[in-house]
Scaffold this motif. Structure first.
Motif, PDB file in Angstrom:
ATOM      1  N   ILE A   1      37.352  41.325  43.076  1.00 56.08           N
ATOM      2  CA  ILE A   1      37.801  42.083  44.241  1.00 56.08           C
ATOM      3  C   ILE A   1      36.658  42.906  44.818  1.00 56.08           C
ATOM      4  CG2 ILE A   1      39.370  43.894  45.010  1.00 56.08           C
ATOM      5  CD1 ILE A   1      41.385  42.925  42.967  1.00 56.08           C
ATOM      6  N   ALA A   2      35.854  43.509  43.935  1.00 48.44           N
ATOM      7  CA  ALA A   2      34.720  44.308  44.402  1.00 48.44           C
ATOM      8  C   ALA A   2      33.728  43.447  45.166  1.00 48.44           C
ATOM      9  CB  ALA A   2      34.033  44.978  43.215  1.00 48.44           C
TER      10      ALA A   2
ATOM     11  N   PRO B   1      38.470  43.058  38.599  1.00 45.62           N
ATOM     12  CA  PRO B   1      37.874  44.088  39.462  1.00 45.62           C
ATOM     13  C   PRO B   1      36.546  43.660  40.068  1.00 45.62           C
ATOM     14  CG  PRO B   1      38.660  45.049  37.397  1.00 45.62           C
ATOM     15  CD  PRO B   1      38.720  43.561  37.235  1.00 45.62           C
TER      16      PRO B   1
ATOM     17  N   THR C   1      43.006  36.180  44.660  1.00 47.99           N
ATOM     18  CA  THR C   1      42.653  36.832  43.398  1.00 47.99           C
ATOM     19  C   THR C   1      43.872  37.493  42.769  1.00 47.99           C
ATOM     20  OG1 THR C   1      40.403  37.246  44.207  1.00 47.99           O
ATOM     21  CG2 THR C   1      41.143  38.532  42.327  1.00 47.99           C
ATOM     22  N   SER C   2      44.692  38.137  43.595  1.00 48.27           N
ATOM     23  CA  SER C   2      45.910  38.764  43.084  1.00 48.27           C
ATOM     24  C   SER C   2      46.874  37.714  42.546  1.00 48.27           C
ATOM     25  CB  SER C   2      46.586  39.581  44.193  1.00 48.27           C
ATOM     26  OG  SER C   2      45.715  40.575  44.693  1.00 48.27           O
TER      27      SER C   2
ATOM     28  N   CYS D   1      31.833  38.497  34.009  1.00 53.48           N
ATOM     29  CA  CYS D   1      32.222  39.412  35.084  1.00 53.48           C
ATOM     30  C   CYS D   1      31.237  39.347  36.251  1.00 53.48           C
ATOM     31  CB  CYS D   1      32.324  40.834  34.553  1.00 53.48           C
ATOM     32  SG  CYS D   1      33.702  41.115  33.410  1.00 53.48           S
TER      33      CYS D   1
ATOM     34  N   THR E   1      41.287  39.278  33.149  1.00 54.14           N
ATOM     35  CA  THR E   1      41.649  40.585  33.692  1.00 54.14           C
ATOM     36  C   THR E   1      40.425  41.481  33.849  1.00 54.14           C
ATOM     37  OG1 THR E   1      43.830  40.420  32.645  1.00 54.14           O
ATOM     38  CG2 THR E   1      43.109  42.613  33.358  1.00 54.14           C
TER      39      THR E   1
END
Length: 507
Positions: free
Chosen positions: A321-322, A318, A193-194, A379, A314
């Motif tokens: 990752i969450a 989150p 993901t990063s 999302c 972007t």
């Protein structure tokens, strides 16, 4: 130790409608005291995450950014042709025995493959830095040979990255204790993901400032020179640092003959429940493939700029990752497949909602609400998609024979990758054909037809196959996944590890 049970013995009455109660009972059995990561394991997780991140930079560029670059100039069919380059990564299990079985003792079992792969990958990325931009323009002008020269270097990059991934998967099982091995899937996702943040979000956001609009209304392809040059430099630097770093420890690991290691694959494929798991992998992606891979390209079609896509990606980061960490935490008290089943219906609903958002954007291109309409389902799709993938990989790590971690993990992951690449290829081709029949300007286009079809098909697939199949896999004892071809010394060492896994499973 739990006995291996047949599917028709899941409930007292053989009725799968009562399987939710069974799931709850199984999860109660799985509840245990949360294991604690040692300081050494935390250091190992940081190390693994770093290497996963670096090797995933070109991977995520190929998965996410290259289709966008090509779709700005070409049809869905042309994008599907490029996707052929991703197949080496999907079929890495074919040569995983070589990676797991051959190594130089002075270099290390995993670094023997990781270091040269970084060097070769860096060299190819340097070549792409000087050639890819001009090749994309040639493809846009109708050159089929230029497309071949784009696909070929990406085939090589996918091949070397697959070698790195095989070695890392094997290494992760040995660097973490059995109660904490599920963290490997979360760390893998964080690294990838990063990398996606760099290769997609940051790349599209920065290059969009210098990507003018052509006379035909299409966005000029973003320059990849700086990105590929920097990526190549990082690859070479990583190879050097790994080579001069501390020598890899291979305690308890014997060098296997190639014939014996290939025999491991045969032993894995002889297990009936492995085939059941592979069928689950393939069938489970039918309802999501169009939303996961084509929805973002539909935004390109509806005049979302590179900067728009970067902002959207972007915003979803989150959530991705969450999803990884929330599932990792849930799996300390719940079985991975239970977590996966709970998320399936919601992700399917989001796939249909995403289709409606594309209809809204196409119908009202200047609406002030278009960002809000797109953002929420995108999302949430990121969160559920990542969470379900992590649950699958965690289950792989839980059942894989730690003595043959790289091979076993690669065999189980092969269908995860093949199903994605194959269904994505078929989806793009199907959408291209449907567009030819409906017209590219129609609101009900190929994307709408294909996505609606796959979502509808996924409902009976889940209820009549995926749900009972995953409940069946959940009842299988860890020892039933073991390979029975070890030599006596290996078998003793393996049983010590296997008993720990069995005790954790029963608790």
């Amino acid at each position: 130790m739990l006995e291996l049970r047949r599917l028709d013995q899941l409930t007292d009455h053989g009725d799968i409608d009562d399987s939710s109660d069974l799931s709850e009972r199984l999860d109660e059995q799985h509840t245990t005291i949360k294991p604690v990561l040692t300081f050494l394991e935390k250091k190992n997780l940081v190390f693994l995450c770093t290497i996963y991140f670096i090797h995933a930079i070109p991977l995520t560029f190929s998965w996410y950014t290259m289709p966008i670059i090509l779709r700005q100039q070409l049809s869905y069919s042309a994008v599907g042709t490029f996707l052929i380059s991703q197949y080496p990564y999907s079929w890495k299990a074919l040569w995983s025995p070589l990676v797991d079985g051959l190594h130089h003792p002075l270099i290390g079992r995993r670094k023997t493959w990781i270091v040269p792969s970084f060097v070769i990958g860096g060299a190819v990325l340097f070549w792409l830095a000087f050639t890819q931009d001009s090749l994309v323009m040639e493809v846009a002008n109708g050159s089929s040979l230029a497309m071949a020269w784009i696909v070929l270097p990406w085939l090589i990059i996918m091949f070397v990255c697959s070698n790195i991934r095989i070695a890392l998967d094997s290494w992760s099982i040995n660097l973490l204790s059995p109660p904490n091995v599920h963290w490997a899937s979360s760390i893998t996702n964080v690294g990838e993901t990063s990398a996606g943040l760099i290769s997609c979000n940051l790349f599209l956001g920065v290059t969009s400032l210098n990507s003018p609009i052509q006379e035909d209304g299409k966005t000029e392809p973003a320059s990849t020179f700086l990105f590929f040059g920097a990526s190549a430099t990082v690859f070479i630097a990583t190879a050097i640092l790994l080579m001069i770093g501390n020598r890899e420890s291979d305690k308890g690991q014997k060098r296997q003959s190639i014939r014996k290691v290939y025999n491991i694959i045969w032993e894995i494929l002889k297990l009936r429940h492995v085939w059941t798991l592979m069928l689950v992998h393939v069938a489970s992606m039918v309802g999501f493939i169009t939303n996961d891979t084509i929805t973002i390209l539909e935004l390109v079609k509806n005049h979302f700029s590179d900067l728009d896509l970067a902002i959207l990606a972007t915003a979803g980061l989150p959530f991705a990752i969450a999803g990884s960490f929330l599932v990792a935490n849930a799996m300390q008290t719940r079985h991975p497949l239970h977590v996966w089943r709970r998320m399936f219906p919601w992700r399917l609903i989001l796939a249909f909602i995403s289709q409606l958002t594309i209809l809204f954007v196409a119908r009202y291109p200047n609406s002030r609400f278009r960002w809000l309409v797109i953002l929420i389902p995108f999302c949430l799709s990121q969160l559920y998609g990542v969470a379900m993938w992590v649950a699958f990989v965690a289950f792989h790590a839980q059942v894989s024979d730690p003595q043959f971690g790289g091979v076993y993990m690669s065999v189980l992951a092969t269908t995860l990758n093949i199903r994605y690449d194959t269904l994505q290829f078929l989806s793009t081709k199907a959408i291209g054909m449907a567009d030819d029949m409906t017209g590219s300007t129609s609101l009900i286009d190929g994307y709408q037809i294909v996505n609606a079809t796959t979502v509808v098909l996924a409902v009976p697939i889940y209820w009549f196959f995926l749900r009972p199949a995953t409940l069946y896999l959940q009842t299988i004892d860890a020892s039933a996944w073991r390979i029975r071809s070890q030599e006596p010394a290996d078998g003793v060492a393996y049983e010590m590890v296997g008993n720990v896994l069995d005790d954790e499973h029963q608790s």
